[in-house]
Write an enzyme that holds these catalytic residues in place. Structure first.
Site, short mmCIF file in Angstrom:
data_model
loop_
_atom_site.label_atom_id
_atom_site.label_comp_id
_atom_site.label_asym_id
_atom_site.label_seq_id
_atom_site.Cartn_x
_atom_site.Cartn_y
_atom_site.Cartn_z
N LEU A 71 105.80 44.69 -61.54
CA LEU A 71 104.35 44.67 -62.41
C LEU A 71 104.31 45.89 -63.09
CD1 LEU A 71 101.91 43.25 -63.39
CD2 LEU A 71 100.94 43.97 -61.16
N TYR A 72 104.36 46.96 -62.74
CA TYR A 72 104.22 48.48 -63.27
C TYR A 72 104.88 49.20 -62.39
CZ TYR A 72 101.00 49.11 -59.33
OH TYR A 72 100.32 49.34 -58.12
N LEU A 73 105.12 50.56 -62.88
CA LEU A 73 105.41 51.74 -62.18
C LEU A 73 104.38 52.68 -61.90
CD1 LEU A 73 107.98 53.87 -61.06
CD2 LEU A 73 108.14 54.59 -63.47
N GLY A 74 104.11 53.27 -60.70
CA GLY A 74 103.06 54.13 -60.47
C GLY A 74 103.35 55.57 -61.31
N HIS A 160 105.47 39.08 -63.11
CA HIS A 160 105.09 39.46 -62.00
C HIS A 160 106.53 39.45 -61.20
CE1 HIS A 160 102.61 38.66 -57.99
NE2 HIS A 160 102.25 39.68 -58.62
N LYS A 162 109.67 40.77 -59.18
CA LYS A 162 109.94 41.87 -58.59
C LYS A 162 111.51 41.98 -58.11
CE LYS A 162 105.44 42.19 -58.52
NZ LYS A 162 104.59 41.77 -57.36
N ASP A 167 124.32 48.19 -59.37
CA ASP A 167 125.58 47.42 -59.46
C ASP A 167 125.49 46.07 -58.89
OD1 ASP A 167 126.60 49.95 -60.56
OD2 ASP A 167 127.12 50.82 -58.86
#
Length: 473
Positions: A71-74, A160, A162, A167
């Site tokens: 969803l996002y990167l903090g 949404h 994840k 590799d």
């Protein structure tokens, strides 16, 4: 991003297990491809800190590709460390491909944000390149786009999924790339080592979604993908949806040569859901799966946000199997303490739990269906999924893991992906049992008395609010 060719199928040179579970769920092939995996290559992580270490190790060991979808990167130090490690890997490896998929709205919220965190990757490193794609829901347009403020616009729809690929190693999870998910926010994480077919499938899925998403530029701005003829905000909705469906369908139609014929102790069945575009694969699979469980079997069903669809609730209430339904306690809800209307979201989930409890009462199922609340001091709860254990089994033989919370927005608004894992591998089944028990041990039953406690008291207007907003949460 370049689409990867199907990996040659696994050779049937490892031990094959004869087990009724594979035949019991063979119908899953009617909905999706079946990918063979060796159960000995699957590891289950139970702790957020170990998830973070797995991400770091994966980044450092990657030589061909790093693919991150969340969803996002903090924006804290732990997330900065992840970006730094990716940058170092790009510099240290020739032709390393880095592909990131996030949600446009959540990834652009505030300053700093996910986009500013990832901007250094746009500089590249040697022959290594990075692509950061930001999916924008086509539902957020017109008056919705103009009227909703930055935080509230996320209720309309999100990216949404994840999944994290290094590799040929895949981590399937429901966890985002944020510091709380690395410390005291319980989720699920299953690692597939040496699984090229699965890695290629999800890499190609992320690539497909990127063709109808925005792309982060070197200057921090974004440009919409030139491959898609219609913009999700200003373009024709039906034409945008048609293009997006075609890209996902291309992936669904693709199968590695002789993949279906390979004998294995474990099979994984991927599913995708983009309800607003008419892609309902995961919903159809989940619905049939819940209805297929045998009388006398043991099922554990969990979501961090208890707002499951009416269909799923009815199936659990009408089933002939025993069920533990695990959800976050009010104290473990991720929205606890939020400002504005978000602060009432835990109350809405309490009300929805009460409605489900009354349904079980009417169906005389309270002896067979337990509602459990996850309550662990200073922890929040974000896990979701299903475990299935047959009537004569002592360990689970099936699990569902992924991003879906099994709610209205999961089936109609958000972009979701899940894996249904069916296994006869003894070691993996033991891991599934331990994973389930590690969650249940921090949970306690919700009874009629629970709703009389002060912590379960809700304002009267929440009853009205629930009906108005339940399809958005």
């Amino acid at each position: 991003m370049n689409k990867l060719k199907p990996e040659p199928p696994l050779q049937p040179d490892y031990r094959t297990y004869d087990d009724d579970s594979h035949e019991e769920f063979a119908w899953l092939r009617e909905y999706t491809r079946r990918i063979p995996v060796h159960g000995g290559n699957i590891r289950i992580i139970s702790k957020p800190a170990h998830f973070y270490e797995e991400l770091l190790n994966g980044i450092r060991s990657s030589r061909k590709r790093i693919v991150l979808s969340a969803l996002y990167l903090g924006v804290s130090q732990k997330e900065e460390a992840l970006v730094t490690e990716i940058k170092n890997s790009m510099k240290g490896n020739e032709n390393l491909q880095v592909d990131v998929l996030l949600d446009f709205c959540r990834g652009s919220r505030g300053s700093p944000n996910s986009r500013t965190m990832l901007q250094p990757l746009m500089e590249g490193g040697g022959n290594s390149t990075a692509t950061v794609s930001l999916y924008h829901t086509p539902l957020l347009r017109g008056l919705w786009k103009q009227a909703l403020p930055e935080r509230a616009n996320e209720i309309v729809g999100l990216q949404h999924i994840k999944v994290y690929i290094f590799d040929n190693r895949v981590i399937m999870s429901g966890a985002n790339l944020s510091s709380d998910y690395f410390t005291q926010r319980q989720d699920r994480y299953i690692v597939f080592d040496d699984s090229p077919q699965l890695a290629n499938y999800f890499h190609n899925l992320i690539t497909a979604i990127s063709t109808f998403s925005y792309q982060l530029q070197l200057d921090g701005d974004v440009q919409f993908s030139p491959q898609c003829p219609e913009n999700p905000i200003t373009g024709d909705f039906d034409k945008f949806a048609s293009f997006a469906r075609s890209k996902i369908q291309e992936l669904a139609d693709e199968t590695a040569p002789n993949e279906e014929d390979v004998q294995a102790d474990t099979y994984v069945y991927p599913s995708v859901q983009i309800g607003c575009l008419g892609l309902l694969q995961d919903q159809h699979m989940t619905s049939r799966l819940l209805k297929s469980f045998q009388p006398g079997s043991k099922v554990t069903f969990t979501t961090g946000y208890f707002n499951i669809t009416d269909e799923y609730a009815a199936t659990l209430a009408d089933g002939k199997f025993d069920v533990d339904v695990v959800t976050a306690s009010p104290e473990a809800n991720g929205f606890l303490g939020s400002r504005g209307i978000s602060g009432y979201i835990p109350h809405i989930y309490i009300n929805l739990t009460k409605i489900f409890y009354r349904l079980l009462e009417r169906k005389s199922r309270l002896n067979n269906v337990r509602i459990l609340e996850y309550l662990r001091p200073e922890w929040t709860y974000h896990a979701k999924g299903i475990w299935y254990q047959g009537p004569a089994d002592v360990w689970p033989s099936l699990t569902v893991i992924g991003s879906s919370n099994f709610g209205a927005r999961s089936v109609s608004r958000d972009v979701e992906a899940q894996l249904t894992i069916v296994t006869s591998h003894t070691g993996l089944r033991g891991q599934l049992k331990e994973e389930r028990e590690s969650i249940v041990k921090w949970s306690r039953p919700v009874t009629a008395e629970t709703f009389s406690h002060s912590r379960y008291k809700i304002p009267r207007f929440v009853n009205i609010l629930t009906n108005l907003v339940k399809r958005f949460f």
